[in-house]
Design a protein around this motif. Structure first.
Motif, PDB file in Angstrom:
ATOM      1  N   PHE A   8       0.789  -1.230   0.000  1.00 29.90           N
ATOM      2  CA  PHE A   8       0.000   0.000   0.000  1.00 29.90           C
ATOM      3  C   PHE A   8       0.823   1.283   0.000  1.00 29.90           C
ATOM      4  N   ILE A   9       2.146   1.126   0.059  1.00 27.44           N
ATOM      5  CA  ILE A   9       3.038   2.297  -0.038  1.00 27.44           C
ATOM      6  C   ILE A   9       4.126   1.949  -1.043  1.00 27.44           C
ATOM      7  N   ASN A  13      10.434   4.117  -1.923  1.00 27.30           N
ATOM      8  CA  ASN A  13      10.415   5.479  -1.403  1.00 27.30           C
ATOM      9  C   ASN A  13      11.320   5.572  -0.154  1.00 27.30           C
ATOM     10  N   ALA A  14      12.290   6.509  -0.186  1.00 27.72           N
ATOM     11  CA  ALA A  14      13.234   6.631   0.935  1.00 27.72           C
ATOM     12  C   ALA A  14      12.520   7.047   2.220  1.00 27.72           C
ATOM     13  N   ALA A  15      11.442   7.825   2.097  1.00 26.59           N
ATOM     14  CA  ALA A  15      10.701   8.241   3.298  1.00 26.59           C
ATOM     15  C   ALA A  15      10.044   7.026   3.956  1.00 26.59           C
ATOM     16  N   ILE A  77      10.890  -6.932  -1.173  1.00 29.43           N
ATOM     17  CA  ILE A  77      10.743  -6.577  -2.593  1.00 29.43           C
ATOM     18  C   ILE A  77      11.468  -5.273  -2.922  1.00 29.43           C
ATOM     19  N   SER A  78      11.791  -4.502  -1.903  1.00 30.34           N
ATOM     20  CA  SER A  78      12.352  -3.171  -2.136  1.00 30.34           C
ATOM     21  C   SER A  78      13.866  -3.225  -2.317  1.00 30.34           C
ATOM     22  N   LEU A 241       0.469   6.867   2.446  1.00 24.48           N
ATOM     23  CA  LEU A 241      -0.664   5.992   2.114  1.00 24.48           C
ATOM     24  C   LEU A 241      -1.676   6.681   1.193  1.00 24.48           C
ATOM     25  N   LYS A 242      -1.573   7.988   1.094  1.00 22.38           N
ATOM     26  CA  LYS A 242      -2.599   8.763   0.370  1.00 22.38           C
ATOM     27  C   LYS A 242      -2.879   8.239  -1.051  1.00 22.38           C
ATOM     28  N   PRO A 243      -1.849   7.954  -1.874  1.00 22.21           N
ATOM     29  CA  PRO A 243      -2.162   7.464  -3.233  1.00 22.21           C
ATOM     30  C   PRO A 243      -3.004   6.181  -3.219  1.00 22.21           C
TER      31      PRO A 243
END
Ligand SMILES: C[S@@+](CC[C@H](N)C(=O)[O-])C[C@H]1O[C@@H](n2cnc3c(N)ncnc32)[C@H](O)[C@@H]1O
Length: 288
Positions: A8-9, A13-15, A77-78, A241-243
């Protein structure tokens, strides 16, 4: 068999990596250590450990550091998280820990039968479709040795548990609805996730024995030691999570903005309360 990535994210993304690094420290401490519920005798029988969805490697490295006789493999997976975790293992001299980029939704996993004494997975509901759990649990049986332990930790209440913040509850509810629409929630409606409720039964039905559970709760109300870290987790987590929330039409852009603003104010209230619930479920692979 490959599945569409459901996390879900955005995993690169480094953040998100920074959020997970802080979250790991918080959770592992609140749970009494990386394997806090296991007896000395049980720990002595564990040599090979797999951590599924290991993120930036916090849990796996703590196991490798605390129990030097164990060999720990983390998979995620990242790419950035796997690279970071391997870098940390190398720079801290932890040659008994290494990390590989592997999709946990693509079975069979690239490990021979009976490779591990313990498989750990914490907070994987964010990418695991409910329909995939039975195959996943069977695959864990294949790569566990007879008598090996599967150990799963999941939480209830979305990103951060249950709070007295109107804004946070609106966003949490949107998270549940989005996960429900994405096929990653076990409850018949969109109020809760239900993974903590069904996992013990799923393990028993798959044939695991000695199925146990341990509950943990983090009180992160105002003026508690966990308050700052959990507020940060919510503030960063919901932004990331917004997207996912918008994609599943769980909230509109404008309502997200208003709820987020309200959450920031609510967190400052002198009577703010928050409690986050977790359950660790474990089961033993039958001896043959
Ligand atoms: C909520 S984080 C949990 C991280 C870690 N287990 C912990 O408790 O600190 C979920 C992790 O799952 C990873 N992930 C997402 N989809 C995955 C997949 N299909 N296979 C393996 N890892 C995945 C993400 O990159 C992220 O690191």
């Amino acid at each position: 068999m490959a599945q569409e990535n459901k996390y879900f994210i955005e995993p690169e993304n480094a953040a998100e990596m920074a959020r997970l690094l802080k979250l790991d420290r918080l959770l592992t401490r609140a749970m009494g250590g990386p394997l806090g519920e296991r007896s000395q005798e049980e720990l002595e029988n564990i040599q090979d450990v797999l951590d599924i969805a290991s993120g930036p490697g916090g849990w796996a490295l703590e196991v490798a550091n605390t129990y030097r006789f164990m060999r720990v493999t983390g998979i995620d997976i990242s790419e950035i998280m796997v690279r970071y975790a391997n870098g940390l293992a190398e720079s801290s001299g932890r040659s008994n820990a290494h990390f590989r980029r592997i999709d946990a939704l693509s079975l069979p996993l690239a490990f021979p039968d009976q490779s591990f004494d313990l498989i750990n997975a914490r907070l994987i509901v964010g990418f695991m479709p409910t329909t995939f759990w039975p195959q996943f649990l069977k695959e864990c049986q294949r790569i566990l040795r007879p008598g090996g332990i599967l150990r799963l930790t999941e939480c209830e209440g979305g990103m951060i548990g249950v709070t007295t913040s109107v804004g946070c509850e609106i966003l949490s509810r949107a998270g549940m609805l989005a996960l429900h629409r994405a096929g990653q929630s076990f409850t018949p409606n969109d109020a809760l996730l239900g993974s903590m409720t069904v996992l013990p039964s799923l393990l028993r039905r798959t044939g695991y024995q000695d199925v146990r559970h341990v509950a943990h709760a983090i009180d992160w109300s105002i003026n508690t030691p966990w308050y700052d870290a959990c507020c940060q987790n919510a503030l960063i987590g919901f932004r990331l999570l917004k997207p996912f929330l918008l994609k599943h039409r769980a909230i509109t852009e404008e309502d997200f903005r208003l709820a987020y603003q309200r959450m920031e104010q609510d967190f400052q209230a002198e009577d703010f309360c928050g409690m986050w619930y977790f359950v660790t479920v474990s089961g033993t692979n039958s001896p043959g």
